[in-house]
Design an enzyme around this catalytic site. Structure first.
Site, PDB file in Angstrom:
ATOM      1  N   PRO A  64       0.893  -1.226  -0.042  1.00  0.00           N
ATOM      2  CA  PRO A  64      -0.017   0.047   0.100  1.00  0.00           C
ATOM      3  C   PRO A  64       0.863   1.397  -0.067  1.00  0.00           C
ATOM      4  O   PRO A  64       1.832   1.516   0.888  1.00  0.00           O
ATOM      5  CB  PRO A  64      -0.690   0.012   1.399  1.00  0.00           C
ATOM      6  N   GLU A  65       0.724   2.149  -1.126  1.00  0.00           N
ATOM      7  CA  GLU A  65       1.390   3.493  -1.063  1.00  0.00           C
ATOM      8  C   GLU A  65       0.413   4.669  -0.557  1.00  0.00           C
ATOM      9  O   GLU A  65      -0.667   4.085   0.009  1.00  0.00           O
ATOM     10  CB  GLU A  65       1.715   3.608  -2.304  1.00  0.00           C
TER      11      GLU A  65
END
Ligand SMILES: [Zn+2]
Length: 271
Positions: free
Chosen positions: A2-3
């Protein structure tokens, strides 16, 4: 992994269900995350109201009068809202139950995520105190990058991925922002003009904002669904496109490794 846009989308997806509720129960089904989920969490958090929810870098912060829950999604974590009686999925390690009859579950197959508790000032917590500015804030600007980069030989791509410089520009977004700014990913950070940094700041913000906007279309996925926003639907112009034609000049894109991360760029458009 997840960014930042996914974490921001997660925050928006769960906020309405969690904010201003009181925690009635915490089920720690497996405390072995990146760091052990602290023993005192259940005791300290039960009965507390969530008075605010924030994001700092890729940390989600649930703020109560007694302290703050710090959540990180690690490599593979996701959060979703369910009815508490919903049977557990595999890898759902921590569950928070609220007085509105809903439960929030952290699913994390690889267990690099974290659920921590702190009673001190959140900005001086060891995980947060050395973090650079948020990329979408005014503090992230060309003069900051110019000043921090003087005499630095480090490649620009690694420089903007350094969380002490700016948080939340992960590998995908670093690739995309450098392409959009026409900057070669290997160029020494100290050899970039303030004018080019201006362009890089504008493009980084634009690309992150676009990704967050895209994530906004998937908010319903946080309730009962997968808890995973569909941010990969976003159109990426260089990341994952090695050997495919550059969207500007049609020359095949080149891939190199920088800091052991996939780096894709156009040898003609990026200098
Ligand atoms: Zn090109």
């Amino acid at each position: 992994m997840p960014e930042l846009p996914e974490v921001e989308t997660t925050l928006r997806g769960i906020s309405a269900h969690v904010l201003n509720t009181t925690v009635t129960r915490i089920n720690i089904r497996n405390p072995k995350l990146r760091w052990p989920v602290p023993d005192e969490l259940a005791r300290q958090l039960t009965g507390q109201s969530i008075i605010d929810i924030k994001r700092r870098a890729k940390y989600l912060l649930f703020i109560t009068h007694q302290g703050t829950v710090i959540i990180h999604l690690g490599m593979s974590g996701s959060l979703k809202i369910v009815a508490p009686e919903t049977p557990y999925d595999k890898h759902e390690h921590v569950e928070f139950c609220f007085d509105n009859g809903k439960a929030l579950r952290l699913k994390d197959p690889r267990r690099f995520g974290a659920v921590l508790w702190t009673t001190g000032p959140i900005e001086s917590h060891p995980l947060l105190k050395h973090l650079g500015p948020e990329p979408l804030s005014d503090e992230f600007n060309a003069s900051l990058l110019y000043k921090l980069s003087r005499n630095k030989k480090v490649a620009i791509k690694q420089f903007i991925m350094d969380s002490k410089v700016v948080v939340g520009i992960g590998n995908i977004y670093a690739n995309e922002a450098l392409f959009a700014s026409g900057i070669h990913p290997r160029r020494a950070a100290g050899k970039i003009s303030q004018k080019r940094y201006q362009k890089l700041c504008i493009e980084s913000k634009r690309i992150l904002e676009q990704a967050i906007l895209q994530g906004g279309t998937t908010l319903k996925d946080f309730v009962g669904g997968t808890g995973k926003p569909g941010y990969f639907k976003q159109e990426l112009l260089v990341y994952g496109r090695k050997g495919l034609p550059c969207t500007q000049c049609h020359k095949p894109l080149k891939e190199i490794r920088l800091g052991n991360r996939s780096t894709v760029y156009c040898t003609r458009c990026q200098t």
